[in-house]
Motif scaffolding. Structure first.
Motif, PDB file in Angstrom:
ATOM      1  N   ILE A  69       0.748  -1.086  -0.119  1.00 25.90           N
ATOM      2  CA  ILE A  69       0.154   0.070   0.058  1.00 25.90           C
ATOM      3  C   ILE A  69       0.779   1.256  -0.005  1.00 25.90           C
ATOM      4  CG2 ILE A  69      -1.673   1.510   1.356  1.00 25.90           C
ATOM      5  CD1 ILE A  69      -3.034  -1.234   2.392  1.00 25.90           C
ATOM      6  N   LYS A  70       1.928   1.286   0.821  1.00 29.39           N
ATOM      7  CA  LYS A  70       2.814   2.357   1.011  1.00 29.39           C
ATOM      8  C   LYS A  70       3.443   2.670  -0.405  1.00 29.39           C
ATOM      9  CE  LYS A  70       7.040   1.896   1.883  1.00 29.39           C
ATOM     10  NZ  LYS A  70       8.299   1.505   2.591  1.00 29.39           N
ATOM     11  N   GLU A  71       3.819   1.808  -0.979  1.00 26.73           N
ATOM     12  CA  GLU A  71       4.580   1.837  -2.486  1.00 26.73           C
ATOM     13  C   GLU A  71       3.412   2.605  -3.371  1.00 26.73           C
ATOM     14  OE1 GLU A  71       7.623   1.878  -3.192  1.00 26.73           O
ATOM     15  OE2 GLU A  71       8.092   1.143  -1.220  1.00 26.73           O
ATOM     16  N   ARG A  72       2.077   1.994  -3.484  1.00 27.06           N
ATOM     17  CA  ARG A  72       1.295   2.105  -4.476  1.00 27.06           C
ATOM     18  C   ARG A  72       0.661   3.711  -4.116  1.00 27.06           C
ATOM     19  NH1 ARG A  72       0.090   3.256  -9.147  1.00 27.06           N
ATOM     20  NH2 ARG A  72      -2.286   3.462  -9.334  1.00 27.06           N
ATOM     21  N   LEU A  73       0.696   4.134  -2.937  1.00 24.92           N
ATOM     22  CA  LEU A  73       0.384   5.404  -2.370  1.00 24.92           C
ATOM     23  C   LEU A  73       1.536   6.645  -2.984  1.00 24.92           C
ATOM     24  CD1 LEU A  73      -1.350   4.859   0.828  1.00 24.92           C
ATOM     25  CD2 LEU A  73      -2.467   5.847  -0.970  1.00 24.92           C
ATOM     26  N   LEU A  74       2.677   6.005  -2.941  1.00 23.15           N
ATOM     27  CA  LEU A  74       3.892   6.729  -3.268  1.00 23.15           C
ATOM     28  C   LEU A  74       3.853   7.030  -4.757  1.00 23.15           C
ATOM     29  CD1 LEU A  74       6.730   5.698  -0.942  1.00 23.15           C
ATOM     30  CD2 LEU A  74       5.585   7.782  -0.958  1.00 23.15           C
ATOM     31  N   GLN A  75       3.416   5.969  -5.501  1.00 22.34           N
ATOM     32  CA  GLN A  75       3.396   6.002  -6.940  1.00 22.34           C
ATOM     33  C   GLN A  75       2.148   7.121  -7.377  1.00 22.34           C
ATOM     34  OE1 GLN A  75       2.439   2.032  -8.398  1.00 22.34           O
ATOM     35  NE2 GLN A  75       4.607   1.419  -8.190  1.00 22.34           N
ATOM     36  N   LEU A  76       1.052   7.138  -6.570  1.00 20.29           N
ATOM     37  CA  LEU A  76      -0.027   7.893  -6.759  1.00 20.29           C
ATOM     38  C   LEU A  76       0.263   9.312  -6.645  1.00 20.29           C
ATOM     39  CD1 LEU A  76      -2.878   5.684  -5.390  1.00 20.29           C
ATOM     40  CD2 LEU A  76      -2.811   6.436  -7.608  1.00 20.29           C
ATOM     41  N   ILE A  77       1.173   9.701  -5.799  1.00 24.80           N
ATOM     42  CA  ILE A  77       1.556  11.301  -5.875  1.00 24.80           C
ATOM     43  C   ILE A  77       2.014  11.702  -7.044  1.00 24.80           C
ATOM     44  CG2 ILE A  77       3.368  12.670  -4.832  1.00 24.80           C
ATOM     45  CD1 ILE A  77       3.703  10.960  -2.430  1.00 24.80           C
ATOM     46  N   ASN A  78       2.926  10.930  -8.080  1.00 27.26           N
ATOM     47  CA  ASN A  78       3.172  11.392  -9.200  1.00 27.26           C
ATOM     48  C   ASN A  78       2.109  11.424 -10.302  1.00 27.26           C
ATOM     49  OD1 ASN A  78       5.790  12.013  -8.509  1.00 27.26           O
ATOM     50  ND2 ASN A  78       6.704   9.805  -8.915  1.00 27.26           N
ATOM     51  N   GLU A  79       1.312  10.325 -10.007  1.00 25.18           N
ATOM     52  CA  GLU A  79       0.159   9.764 -10.924  1.00 25.18           C
ATOM     53  C   GLU A  79      -0.818  10.985 -11.136  1.00 25.18           C
ATOM     54  OE1 GLU A  79      -1.422   5.986 -11.077  1.00 25.18           O
ATOM     55  OE2 GLU A  79       0.452   4.949 -11.092  1.00 25.18           O
ATOM     56  N   ASP A  80      -0.994  11.423  -9.611  1.00 26.54           N
ATOM     57  CA  ASP A  80      -2.014  12.508  -9.764  1.00 26.54           C
ATOM     58  C   ASP A  80      -1.839  13.702 -10.187  1.00 26.54           C
ATOM     59  OD1 ASP A  80      -4.654  13.465  -7.958  1.00 26.54           O
ATOM     60  OD2 ASP A  80      -3.117  14.791  -7.472  1.00 26.54           O
ATOM     61  N   ALA A  81      -0.456  13.756 -10.134  1.00 25.27           N
ATOM     62  CA  ALA A  81      -0.017  15.173 -10.918  1.00 25.27           C
ATOM     63  C   ALA A  81       0.001  14.993 -12.334  1.00 25.27           C
ATOM     64  CB  ALA A  81       1.672  15.507 -10.259  1.00 25.27           C
ATOM     65  N   GLU A  82       0.402  13.850 -12.698  1.00 31.26           N
ATOM     66  CA  GLU A  82       0.349  13.793 -14.111  1.00 31.26           C
ATOM     67  C   GLU A  82      -1.114  13.800 -14.734  1.00 31.26           C
ATOM     68  OE1 GLU A  82       2.328   9.867 -14.464  1.00 31.26           O
ATOM     69  OE2 GLU A  82       4.220  10.574 -13.952  1.00 31.26           O
TER      70      GLU A  82
END
Length: 204
Positions: A69-82
């Motif tokens: 979950i931690k790794e996915r949430l970190l990925q979502l920081i960038n995905e949300d910006a993109e």
């Protein structure tokens, strides 16, 4: 840009800058990642102790899921910006331009996807923190409570960042379905996070 590569100060300063990202969605993802990391820490400092041998298997499985979950949430920081970038560009298209409404609609749906996933993951974070709080080392219960508080904030932040997009969608059936799903879970998990915190608070 990889926002997860920023220093803590760098991320905070970038959030405070005139740049539109990272915004509420990305910050909610980060808060959720910090929340589940606190839960994982509770597990790390509990397993291996004889007193908690009976729940070690449970905690280890939750620790493994916490990392995912931690790794996915970190990925979502960038995905949300993109996902936000095309929406910002769509708003700049003249209102009378052919196809603008269709473009804007698609961009709104795309921009809402990140916060939707962040929201759902934060619900799971709260479920996991509840178990860590009930079964982890009593020396670490304040960390479980802190995690629950962070997760509650992340949950609400993600929810409002879904609705800021759905409220503008022309496809009201789709928008209302998404909003109904958020509404149904928000009250349940907001209260659950509060209960986790209160149970620990009352022990001091």
């Amino acid at each position: 840009m990889d926002y997860t590569a920023f220093t803590v100060r760098g991320f905070v300063d970038e959030t405070a800058s005139p740049a539109p990202v990272p915004g509420g969605g990305g910050v909610s993802a980060l808060a959720g990642a910090l929340a589940i990391s606190l839960g994982d820490m509770v597990g790390e400092l509990t397993v291996g102790k004889k007193k908690y041998a009976g729940v070690e298997g449970l905690l280890r499985s939750l620790m493994a899921r916490s990392i995912e979950i931690k790794e996915r949430l970190l990925q979502l920081i960038n995905e949300d910006a993109e996902n936000f970038a095309p929406l910002a560009e769509a708003y700049a298209v003249p209102k009378d331009a052919p196809g603008r409404d269709e473009l804007l609609e698609q961009c709104l749906k795309t921009a809402a996807k990140g916060p939707q996933e962040i929201f759902d993951l934060c619900c799971e974070v709260i479920d996991i923190l509840e178990i860590f709080g009930e079964n982890g080392s009593t020396l670490m219960i304040s960390d479980a409570a802190t995690g629950a508080s962070l997760a509650r904030g992340a949950l609400m932040g993600a929810a409002v960042n879904v609705k800021v997009n759905t409220r503008l969608m022309k496809d009201r059936a789709y928008a209302e379905k998404v909003e109904a799903g958020i509404d149904a879970k928000l009250s349940v998990y907001e209260e659950k996070a509060n209960v986790i915190f209160e149970k620990v608070w009352q022990r001091f």
